[in-house]
Design a protein around this motif. Structure first.
Motif, PDB file in Angstrom:
ATOM      1  N   GLN A 209      59.356  22.977 -62.161  1.00  0.00           N
ATOM      2  CA  GLN A 209      60.228  22.044 -61.930  1.00  0.00           C
ATOM      3  C   GLN A 209      60.258  21.093 -63.212  1.00  0.00           C
ATOM      4  N   LEU A 210      59.131  20.688 -63.814  1.00  0.00           N
ATOM      5  CA  LEU A 210      59.020  19.886 -64.956  1.00  0.00           C
ATOM      6  C   LEU A 210      59.876  20.517 -66.410  1.00  0.00           C
ATOM      7  N   ALA A 211      59.771  21.904 -66.060  1.00  0.00           N
ATOM      8  CA  ALA A 211      60.509  22.642 -67.258  1.00  0.00           C
ATOM      9  C   ALA A 211      62.095  22.382 -67.074  1.00  0.00           C
ATOM     10  N   ARG A 212      62.330  22.666 -65.819  1.00  0.00           N
ATOM     11  CA  ARG A 212      63.804  22.739 -65.502  1.00  0.00           C
ATOM     12  C   ARG A 212      64.242  21.266 -65.598  1.00  0.00           C
ATOM     13  N   GLY A 295      49.269  17.163 -76.634  1.00  0.00           N
ATOM     14  CA  GLY A 295      49.064  16.512 -75.547  1.00  0.00           C
ATOM     15  C   GLY A 295      49.229  17.313 -73.998  1.00  0.00           C
ATOM     16  N   ASP A 296      48.763  16.726 -73.118  1.00  0.00           N
ATOM     17  CA  ASP A 296      49.149  17.276 -71.824  1.00  0.00           C
ATOM     18  C   ASP A 296      50.188  17.399 -71.189  1.00  0.00           C
ATOM     19  N   LEU A 297      51.011  18.662 -71.094  1.00  0.00           N
ATOM     20  CA  LEU A 297      52.498  18.527 -71.020  1.00  0.00           C
ATOM     21  C   LEU A 297      52.969  17.924 -69.475  1.00  0.00           C
ATOM     22  N   PRO A 302      57.275  14.512 -68.420  1.00  0.00           N
ATOM     23  CA  PRO A 302      58.057  13.498 -67.751  1.00  0.00           C
ATOM     24  C   PRO A 302      58.405  12.269 -68.563  1.00  0.00           C
ATOM     25  N   GLN A 303      57.538  11.910 -69.580  1.00  0.00           N
ATOM     26  CA  GLN A 303      57.918  10.656 -70.610  1.00  0.00           C
ATOM     27  C   GLN A 303      58.971  11.235 -71.438  1.00  0.00           C
ATOM     28  N   LEU A 304      58.912  12.562 -71.751  1.00  0.00           N
ATOM     29  CA  LEU A 304      60.217  13.029 -72.741  1.00  0.00           C
ATOM     30  C   LEU A 304      61.370  12.932 -71.950  1.00  0.00           C
ATOM     31  N   VAL A 305      61.520  13.460 -70.447  1.00  0.00           N
ATOM     32  CA  VAL A 305      62.567  13.431 -69.522  1.00  0.00           C
ATOM     33  C   VAL A 305      62.979  12.140 -69.599  1.00  0.00           C
TER      34      VAL A 305
END
Length: 309
Positions: A209-212, A295-297, A302-305
């Motif tokens: 879901q993170l990738a989505r 860094g830890d994905l 979430p920060q990038l999103v």
């Protein structure tokens, strides 16, 4: 080169095959094994002529090969360009045997040298190198990679080409014993402008879901490494990127928790921009990346999103 055959088991491949033949200075003579409806579709694909081997209801694609082989011996084309699939691999091998030559597999480029000989480039050693093969005598039989087809500048179709029906098909010696349903996801990674690939850096299937969410933020299609598709079974085989999977040339490629093994990264060597996110600063993926985030994905994505929103 005057006469080029184009072959595929999918009618949608013929416009790109015709464009590739045109780039080599020749018009494509399409070979179609299947029903009349498919032959009509192929005739509108900017080809010069369609050689049609009719396959009746319930017959196999392979049953049309005898008619194609007879036409091949009579026509003697200078080259055969075939879209790569299981059935065309077999047909290409049969044509090569008839011509006393071999098949060049999964060509990433096809050109004509100064002497007029066709040259095909393809990957070797698991994608670590490219080899160019020159066909100096006889018919060049080349299986074209999906990435090369996707890169073709397809022309708008003109008038429909004439259809020539070949001799009736006959039993090939191959029999259909059983048929079972397989779920196939309809995805065309090759057409995606942006692609995100996930690897074993994801701990659980639900974490996809993170990738989505990141894919939605950058309008990207989602792909994966081979272990995610064939080992874990978290994503479909159609989304696997790599030497035996999809070969892509996206504008943007984001490697998410991907170690960067060459078998995977060779599938995106044509990407314009590569971004890697991995907590291991020594991961091989950073050798390919234009931009890297160590860094830890689970913290970075979430920060990038949020920033992209």
């Amino acid at each position: 080169m005057d006469k080029i055959w184009s072959v595929s088991e999918n009618s949608s491949d013929y416009p790109a095959l015709a464009a590739l033949a045109s780039s080599l200075g020749a018009s494509a003579q399409a070979v179609w094994i299947g029903n009349r409806e498919g032959a009509d579709t192929v005739s509108a694909s900017s080809v010069e002529q369609v050689l049609w081997a009719d396959v009746p209801e319930g017959a196999l694609y392979e049953d049309g090969s005898a008619a194609v082989l007879a036409a091949f011996r009579e026509s003697a084309p200078d080259a055969v360009l075939a879209a790569t699939s299981k059935r065309t691999r077999l047909l290409a091998a049969q044509l090569a045997a008839a011509a006393g030559t071999r098949v060049v597999n999964d060509a990433t480029s096809v050109t004509i040298d100064e002497g007029g000989s066709p040259c095909a480039e393809h990957m070797v050693y698991g994608g670590n190198a490219y080899r160019t093969e020159q066909v100096t005598d006889g018919c060049a039989i080349i299986l074209v990679s999906t990435s090369l087809l996707a890169a073709q500048d397809v022309r708008k179709p003109g008038k429909n080409a004439p259809i020539v029906e070949l001799a009736p098909s006959r039993a090939s010696g191959i029999a259909l014993v059983d048929r079972s349903h397989r779920e196939v996801e309809q995805v065309n990674l090759s057409a995606a402008r942006n692609v995100i690939s996930v690897g074993r850096g994801l701990a659980r299937e639900e974490d996809l879901q993170l990738a989505r969410e990141l894919a939605a933020a950058v309008n990207a299609e989602l792909g994966c490494t081979r272990p995610i598709a064939e080992g874990e079974g978290w994503m479909s085989r159609e989304r696997y990127i790599g030497v035996s999977g999809a070969m892509l040339k996206p504008e943007l490629f984001i490697a998410l928790g991907v170690s960067g093994q060459v078998q995977h990264m060779v599938g995106v060597t044509g990407a314009r921009t590569i971004i890697a996110i991995n907590k291991d600063k020594n991961a091989p993926v950073f050798r390919y990346a234009d931009y890297g985030v160590v860094g830890d994905l689970y913290e970075v994505v979430p920060q990038l999103v949020e920033l992209l929103k």
